[in-house]
Design an enzyme around this catalytic site. Structure first.
Site, PDB file in Angstrom:
ATOM      1  CE  LYS A 269      -3.058 -47.265   5.979  1.00  0.00           C
ATOM      2  NZ  LYS A 269      -4.367 -47.184   7.023  1.00  0.00           N
TER       3      LYS A 269
HETATM    4  N1  GLU Z   1      -4.155 -44.132   9.765  1.00  0.00           N
HETATM    5  C1  GLU Z   1      -5.477 -43.836  10.077  1.00  0.00           C
HETATM    6  C2  GLU Z   1      -6.602 -45.205   9.642  1.00  0.00           C
HETATM    7  O1  GLU Z   1      -6.067 -46.391   9.521  1.00  0.00           O
HETATM    8  C3  GLU Z   1      -6.023 -42.696   9.926  1.00  0.00           C
HETATM    9  C4  GLU Z   1      -6.234 -42.485   8.363  1.00  0.00           C
HETATM   10  C5  GLU Z   1      -6.469 -40.639   8.162  1.00  0.00           C
HETATM   11  O2  GLU Z   1      -6.679 -40.060   9.343  1.00  0.00           O
HETATM   12  O3  GLU Z   1      -6.659 -40.399   7.129  1.00  0.00           O
HETATM   13  O4  GLU Z   1      -7.623 -44.938   9.684  1.00  0.00           O
END
Ligand code: GLU
Length: 400
Positions: free
Chosen positions: A96
């Site tokens: 993240k």
């Molecule tokens: N931000 C989204 C999540 O928390 C998608 C992450 C992604 O597509 O890699 O799942």
């Protein structure tokens, strides 16, 4: 949020008898990249990318722009991504990123400069086989397209597979914009079907009618026209109408940067009032900790869908589940986004562009299977929903 996630992890680790080493390991990220971005104007921002676990494949997860972003939060969200990709069976790990910024306070030029400088600070650590970022809170395909461009200039990589959530002309996937919301509807629909209530009409309220929440509503209208959207909110407040709102109309209003405080239909309500509505389903698509010790007793909905990451605290989970509520856990309910991100990455690598139907069919398969696994585990073991989701994820991470 970090403590709550660790408490759920402790429960799941103990249930699987995984031992103290794994209990420690799962709480630790493989790498934490922390740096400072300075704009030409002199404004400074803290930036992060946490790479939690890549045992199943490249790190994967979004980048959020929010003034509350802190290392602990990014670490927790990275952990949840590793659990999410595992729980739904993707060959990806978890990571993240984030920048502590309120993007509304920046000009479009500053936003682009910030975004490009973020990639400059990180490009050595990302790549199609290394770490594949995506959008998250307050980031979108425009921002991701800037990232791709900057990354290409720095590395020469033309695959566009280092980022997902791109715009369609720039290598994005059809269906990615709606995927998280769509996945949530598929999860709830499947859960209700497993409980033998598939034909029921129901009322629901969406807390946080942004990208995720609004696509939950438009997909619900498409797939389950009997469901009635009776309330929706943004960070400042919401609207309620027992006769129901049209999902597309509300989505158009929000896309035009409208605020519900200025919406002319329905009755104005606060976010706290929305959470306490007498509805069948509460869709939590805002931010973390929305339902907590202070407001959990006022929640009346039978089903809660965690469309944000960690919107229900540990205490609220305990209390609500004791009181017969069903909380569809984030790592499965909101996995639609990363599932279609995975499909985008697969398309980029194979130089293919799939139809929306093909993407949606594959998304449905993943969601159906993960929801069935959850249902089977919960009914066999009489465990909490979140704990069970974590157990399923840890099994795939450490036992498969
Ligand atoms: N931000 C989204 C999540 O928390 C998608 C992450 C992604 O597509 O890699 O799942």
């Amino acid at each position: 949020m970090l403590d709550d996630t660790h408490r759920f992890l402790d429960l799941a680790v103990a249930r699987l008898g995984l031992g103290a080493d794994i209990q420690k390991q799962v709480k630790k990220a493989n790498a934490e990249h922390v740096f400072r971005i300075e704009l030409d104007s002199g404004k400074k921002f803290d930036a992060y990318r946490v790479q939690h676990n890549n045992a199943r494949g490249p790190y994967k997860g979004g980048i959020r722009y929010h003034h509350n972003v802190k290392l602990d939060e990014v670490k927790t969200l990275a952990t949840l991504m590793s659990l999410k990709t595992a729980a739904v069976g993707l060959p990806l790990g978890g990571g993240k990123g984030g920048i502590a910024v309120n993007p509304r306070e920046l000009s479009p030029e500053e936003l682009e400069e910030l975004t490009r400088k973020y990639v400059r600070g990180l490009h050595q650590h990302i790549g199609p086989d290394q770490d594949v970022p995506a959008p998250d809170v307050n980031t979108n395909s425009t921002i991701i397209d800037w990232m791709v461009d900057e990354y290409e200039q720095l590395t020469g990589d033309k695959s566009r597979a280092s980022f997902t959530g791109k715009s369609i002309p720039n290598g994005g996937s059809l269906g990615r914009d709606a995927a998280t919301g769509r996945g949530g509807v598929l999860c709830l629909t499947e859960w209700l079907a497993l409980e033998g209530q598939a034909e029921e009409s129901l009322t629901y309220a969406v807390q946080g009618f942004g990208n995720v929440g609004s696509f939950f509503a438009t997909t619900a209208k498409e797939l389950n026209p009997k469901w009635k959207l009776v309330a929706a909110s943004d960070s400042a407040g919401g609207v309620f109408d027992s006769n129901g709102f049209d999902a597309e109309e509300l989505q158009k209003f929000k896309d035009g940067r409208g605020r519900f405080a200025d919406y002319e239909k329905g009755k104005q309500i606060t976010n706290e009032e929305l959470l306490a509505l007498d509805v069948d389903v509460l869709v939590l698509a805002g931010l973390e900790d929305a339902v907590n010790r202070d407001n959990m007793k006022s929640v009346k909905a039978k089903y809660l869908v965690e469309m944000a990451n960690s919107p229900v605290t540990y205490d609220a989970h305990e209390y609500l589940e004791k009181n017969g509520r069903i909380i569809l856990p984030d790592i499965i309910a909101n996995a639609g986004g990363v599932i279609v991100s995975y499909l985008e990455w697969v398309q980029n690598r194979a130089s293919e562009s799939w139809s929306k139907t093909k993407v949606n069919q594959r998304l449905a398969k993943y969601m159906k299977s993960a929801t069935n696994d959850l249902y089977d585990y919960v009914t066999e073991n009489h465990t909490g929903m979140k704990e069970s989701g974590f157990v399923l994820a840890l099994k795939k991470l450490y036992e498969d």
